[in-house]
Design a protein around this motif. Structure first.
Motif, PDB file in Angstrom:
ATOM      1  N   GLU A 101       4.516  10.487   2.522  1.00  8.29           N
ATOM      2  CA  GLU A 101       5.218   9.211   2.371  1.00  8.29           C
ATOM      3  C   GLU A 101       6.396   9.332   1.398  1.00  8.29           C
ATOM      4  O   GLU A 101       7.465   8.765   1.619  1.00  8.29           O
ATOM      5  CB  GLU A 101       4.251   8.126   1.895  1.00  8.29           C
ATOM      6  N   ARG A 156       9.144  10.992   3.078  1.00  7.36           N
ATOM      7  CA  ARG A 156       9.746  10.108   4.088  1.00  7.36           C
ATOM      8  C   ARG A 156      10.766   9.161   3.475  1.00  7.36           C
ATOM      9  O   ARG A 156      11.827   8.925   4.067  1.00  7.36           O
ATOM     10  CB  ARG A 156       8.647   9.299   4.792  1.00  7.36           C
ATOM     11  N   ALA A 173       3.924   2.200   2.568  1.00 12.33           N
ATOM     12  CA  ALA A 173       3.688   1.808   3.963  1.00 12.33           C
ATOM     13  C   ALA A 173       4.606   0.693   4.443  1.00 12.33           C
ATOM     14  O   ALA A 173       4.999   0.671   5.613  1.00 12.33           O
ATOM     15  CB  ALA A 173       2.225   1.398   4.140  1.00 12.33           C
ATOM     16  N   ASP A 203      -7.290  11.991  -3.110  1.00  8.80           N
ATOM     17  CA  ASP A 203      -7.032  11.073  -1.987  1.00  8.80           C
ATOM     18  C   ASP A 203      -5.608  10.512  -2.007  1.00  8.80           C
ATOM     19  O   ASP A 203      -4.930  10.456  -0.973  1.00  8.80           O
ATOM     20  CB  ASP A 203      -8.032   9.915  -2.005  1.00  8.80           C
ATOM     21  N   ALA A 204      -5.159  10.056  -3.179  1.00  3.55           N
ATOM     22  CA  ALA A 204      -3.834   9.431  -3.262  1.00  3.55           C
ATOM     23  C   ALA A 204      -2.724  10.415  -2.887  1.00  3.55           C
ATOM     24  O   ALA A 204      -1.766  10.051  -2.193  1.00  3.55           O
ATOM     25  CB  ALA A 204      -3.600   8.884  -4.664  1.00  3.55           C
ATOM     26  N   TYR A 205      -2.854  11.664  -3.322  1.00  2.53           N
ATOM     27  CA  TYR A 205      -1.798  12.646  -3.049  1.00  2.53           C
ATOM     28  C   TYR A 205      -1.713  12.985  -1.561  1.00  2.53           C
ATOM     29  O   TYR A 205      -0.625  13.287  -1.052  1.00  2.53           O
ATOM     30  CB  TYR A 205      -2.031  13.925  -3.854  1.00  2.53           C
ATOM     31  N   ARG A 206      -2.842  12.934  -0.869  1.00  2.00           N
ATOM     32  CA  ARG A 206      -2.820  13.198   0.573  1.00  2.00           C
ATOM     33  C   ARG A 206      -1.971  12.147   1.293  1.00  2.00           C
ATOM     34  O   ARG A 206      -1.290  12.444   2.286  1.00  2.00           O
ATOM     35  CB  ARG A 206      -4.243  13.215   1.136  1.00  2.00           C
ATOM     36  N   GLU A 207      -2.035  10.913   0.817  1.00  2.00           N
ATOM     37  CA  GLU A 207      -1.201   9.851   1.390  1.00  2.00           C
ATOM     38  C   GLU A 207       0.220   9.928   0.871  1.00  2.00           C
ATOM     39  O   GLU A 207       1.188   9.736   1.613  1.00  2.00           O
ATOM     40  CB  GLU A 207      -1.791   8.482   1.057  1.00  2.00           C
ATOM     41  N   LEU A 208       0.351  10.201  -0.430  1.00  5.15           N
ATOM     42  CA  LEU A 208       1.662  10.123  -1.063  1.00  5.15           C
ATOM     43  C   LEU A 208       2.615  11.235  -0.655  1.00  5.15           C
ATOM     44  O   LEU A 208       3.819  10.989  -0.486  1.00  5.15           O
ATOM     45  CB  LEU A 208       1.508  10.150  -2.590  1.00  5.15           C
ATOM     46  N   ASP A 264       0.855  -1.178   0.000  1.00  3.67           N
ATOM     47  CA  ASP A 264       0.000   0.000   0.000  1.00  3.67           C
ATOM     48  C   ASP A 264       0.896   1.234   0.000  1.00  3.67           C
ATOM     49  O   ASP A 264       1.367   1.671   1.047  1.00  3.67           O
ATOM     50  CB  ASP A 264      -0.903  -0.037   1.238  1.00  3.67           C
ATOM     51  N   TRP A 265       1.141   1.769  -1.192  1.00  6.26           N
ATOM     52  CA  TRP A 265       2.069   2.877  -1.374  1.00  6.26           C
ATOM     53  C   TRP A 265       3.399   2.553  -0.686  1.00  6.26           C
ATOM     54  O   TRP A 265       3.952   1.493  -0.892  1.00  6.26           O
ATOM     55  CB  TRP A 265       1.458   4.193  -0.884  1.00  6.26           C
TER      56      TRP A 265
END
Length: 289
Positions: free
Chosen positions: A230, A233, A176, A222-227, A173-174
């Motif tokens: 990350e 990081r 993670a 949505d994806a960019y908020r997670e990406l 998941d990306w």
């Protein structure tokens, strides 16, 4: 006597035109070439070569499938991207020229024999990762995707291109599951279409491409908020990133990466002069005087 190559091409063009399909000239040529085991040069230099009964039947099947709006890439099972040919199917997005903007950026910011590591989040068919590795023989890459079916396509493509020894592929998941790993370059073409817009897309996309690779949530972001956090990081200090965006997502995606601490955030346009790729870097470590 059966159709000749030139007659087959003319027939295919008229058939696709009558069905109201866009780009009938190119589609017709590609389908005729595949059905008749011919090349573009054959059509020009040997236009009166007759198709066999089997080849005519194959062309008829291809045309029927195209009229039902199945993408040519799915009918043929392959698609050219950058300088490589990729196997594709309904489990991966068909690679598009717009996405080559990412490849062009990374190649311009690296040297031919430079050693570096690259991470592709949402690797799909492997298009971005493999196109870059094909031109950077000292680089190594990791591709991550949540879809095991997509990873199978990417593995097949890496093997056919002779790149399997420099590519690792991981279901995840990306970023993670990557722990403390870090990379010099991170790229991604995530889902960025707002959920309610998907039903308005061309049938070739709406009905044939994986929803998982299209649906970006209620606002497409949505994806960019997670990406954004990350990617920062897992980037090494001084490392670069590039993510594809929708034509109207420049400001919000730039803002997300800015908020995550990225440096030099900017947006590049594709060949059609549309905003297409948000890029930037992770600030290098400060050194004492």
């Amino acid at each position: 006597m059966g159709l000749t190559l030139v007659q087959a091409w003319t027939h295919a063009k008229k058939t696709l035109e009558a069905a109201g399909l866009s780009g009938p000239v190119i589609d017709a040529r590609l389908l005729v070439e595949a059905a008749a085991d011919a090349t573009r040069t054959d059509i020009v230099t040997d236009p009166y070569r007759a198709l066999s009964v089997e080849q005519e039947a194959r062309l008829s099947d291809y045309l029927d499938r195209r009229i039902r709006r199945e993408p040519v890439s799915h009918i043929l099972g392959r698609k050219g991207f950058w300088k490589i040919m990729l196997n594709v199917n309904s489990h991966v997005l068909t690679p598009r020229p717009d996405t080559e903007t990412i490849v062009d950026l990374v190649l311009k910011q690296t040297e031919e024999h430079q050693r570096f590591s690259i991470l592709d989040l949402g690797v799909g068919s492997g298009a971005i990762l493999l196109a870059i590795l094909a031109e950077r023989p000292a680089a190594k890459g990791l591709g991550v995707d949540v879809s095991e079916e997509a990873l199978a396509v990417a593995r097949d493509n890496a093997a056919h291109l002779g790149l399997a020894g420099r590519v690792a592929l991981l279901r995840g998941d990306w970023a993670a599951g990557l722990g403390d790993e870090s990379f010099d370059v991170v790229v991604s073409n995530p889902p960025y279409i707002a959920a309610e817009v998907i039903e308005t897309l061309e049938p070739e996309v709406r009905d044939w491409e994986p929803r998982l690779a299209l649906d970006g949530g209620p606002d497409g972001l949505d994806a960019y908020r997670e990406l954004a956090p990350e990617i920062l990081r897992v980037l090494k200090p001084g490392g670069i990133f590039a993510v594809e965006i929708g034509y109207d997502q420049k400001e919000p995606v730039e803002a997300l990466f800015g908020a995550a601490g990225a440096a030099d955030v900017r947006t590049l346009k594709d060949l059609a002069d549309r905003h297409r790729v948000v890029a930037g870097a992770k600030k290098p470590l400060e050194t004492g005087a």
